[in-house]
Design a protein around this motif. Structure first.
Motif, PDB file in Angstrom:
ATOM      1  N   ASN A 262       3.765   6.022  -0.542  1.00 16.15           N
ATOM      2  CA  ASN A 262       2.604   6.222  -1.198  1.00 16.15           C
ATOM      3  C   ASN A 262       2.166   7.873  -1.368  1.00 16.15           C
ATOM      4  O   ASN A 262       1.711   8.576  -0.988  1.00 16.15           O
TER       5      ASN A 262
ATOM      6  N   LEU B  88      -1.343   9.377  -1.309  1.00 11.78           N
ATOM      7  CA  LEU B  88      -2.457   8.929  -0.193  1.00 11.78           C
ATOM      8  C   LEU B  88      -3.325   9.702   0.383  1.00 11.78           C
ATOM      9  O   LEU B  88      -3.125  10.832   0.891  1.00 11.78           O
TER      10      LEU B  88
ATOM     11  N   SER C  12       0.001   3.401  -3.292  1.00 14.33           N
ATOM     12  CA  SER C  12      -1.369   3.307  -2.927  1.00 14.33           C
ATOM     13  C   SER C  12      -2.543   3.658  -3.883  1.00 14.33           C
ATOM     14  O   SER C  12      -3.710   3.843  -3.631  1.00 14.33           O
TER      15      SER C  12
END
Length: 319
Positions: free
Chosen positions: A65, A68, A314
């Motif tokens: 991710n 993130l 993400s």
């Protein structure tokens, strides 16, 4: 299009033996007769928590991710927050100084527990709340992160009179140091202060509002939140950060206020379809019992939708 970035509280259900929330209560601290030994134990806990934060961040934010937005959850009921601060100089300097975070474009926010009360009429509680917030402010400064709008808190206690409690927040706000004022974001809750109540304070005091959709449904299931959306967006006009919200799902109809293990994607997209195109970006903090697993499961479901364009592990654009 609207870019949606997903984040979660910095705890992992997949990484083993990597809890960043080991604590030491004040009572436990006092029971150690040797004060130097007590401080060393406190620092060991801090180093362990920070090491695990780093492991979670590196493994899940930067590999799976890369963009993130992450939330370091702290707990003011124990010394876990204090231990985090005391352990700074014994931790990974590159991470703490913010270089690692800046390189990977991570959003770092704090969420002190409900014992941080700015609308309390109790001067001692207010003073302790300011000290807790100041510690978070100093942590961010040490990490070379602009503290502006990095700390989410609730309005506070209702104290048997909601209107008076709202005015008490305004009154005590004048006693909050300017640097701490700039640190704060306000979140609507699920038992006392509605979206409208929280917006009242945000508009009056120029504070960004973190919209908790689940809390809103739990407290006001028949309320038309869409009418307030423009005001929510406007509360972020002076912030250097994108709009942030919390997303969670009810555990069950009977336990509606409790967080489910995972995110109900239908409930989430019911919200997203309403706000699509109204803002360029929104950071959505997942509050689910399964933490990182909830994010990964949600992204697997999102990948199969035809109304999104996946950006990474993400993030996605709403078409």
């Amino acid at each position: 299009m609207t870019l949606v970035r997903l984040g979660y509280v910095a705890m992992s259900m997949e990484l083993k033996n990597a809890s960043p929330s080991q604590t030491m209560t004040f009572t436990q601290f006092q029971k150690i007769a040797d004060r130097e030994a007590a401080i060393r134990k406190l620092e060991r806990i801090a180093r362990s928590n920070l090491t695990n934060y780093i492991a979670i961040t590196k493994t899940y934010c930067c590999i799976r991710n890369p963009l993130l937005p992450i939330n370091f959850k702290t707990d003011s009921t124990s010394i876990s927050s204090g231990a985090f601060g005391l352990g700074f100089y014994h931790a990974n300097k590159r991470f703490i100084k913010g270089t690692y975070i800046q390189e990977h474009q991570l959003r770092v926010d704090f969420h002190p527990d409900h014992f941080v009360l700015l609308n309390t009429p109790n001067k001692d509680v207010f003073h302790q709340s300011i000290l807790t917030l100041k510690m978070h402010y100093l942590i961010l400064k040490e990490m070379k992160i602009d503290p502006t709008h990095r700390c989410v808190i609730h309005v506070g206690g209702k104290y048997m009179d909601k209107e008076k409690s709202l005015e008490q927040f305004i009154e005590t706000w004048m006693d909050v140091p300017t640097g701490i004022q700039k640190l704060i974001m306000l979140e609507n809750d699920d038992t006392s202060f509605t979206l409208e109540d929280t917006l009242y304070l945000c508009q009056k005091l120029n504070i960004p509002l973190v919209f908790d959709y689940h809390h809103h449904l739990a407290l006001h299931q028949d309320s038309n939140w869409q009418r307030q959306w423009d005001s929510i967006v406007q509360s972020w006009e002076h912030s250097p950060l994108p709009i942030k919200m919390h997303i969670s799902s009810p555990k069950s109809e009977k336990s509606f206020r409790h967080h489910a293990d995972y995110i109900d994607s239908k409930l989430f997209f019911d919200f997203l379809h309403e706000i699509r195109g109204s803002i360029p970006q929104i950071d959505c903090m997942i509050e689910a019992k399964q933490k990182d697993k909830a994010l990964f499961k949600l992204m697997e479901e999102i990948k199969n939708r035809d109304d999104v364009e996946v950006v990474d592990g993400s993030s996605f654009n709403l078409k």
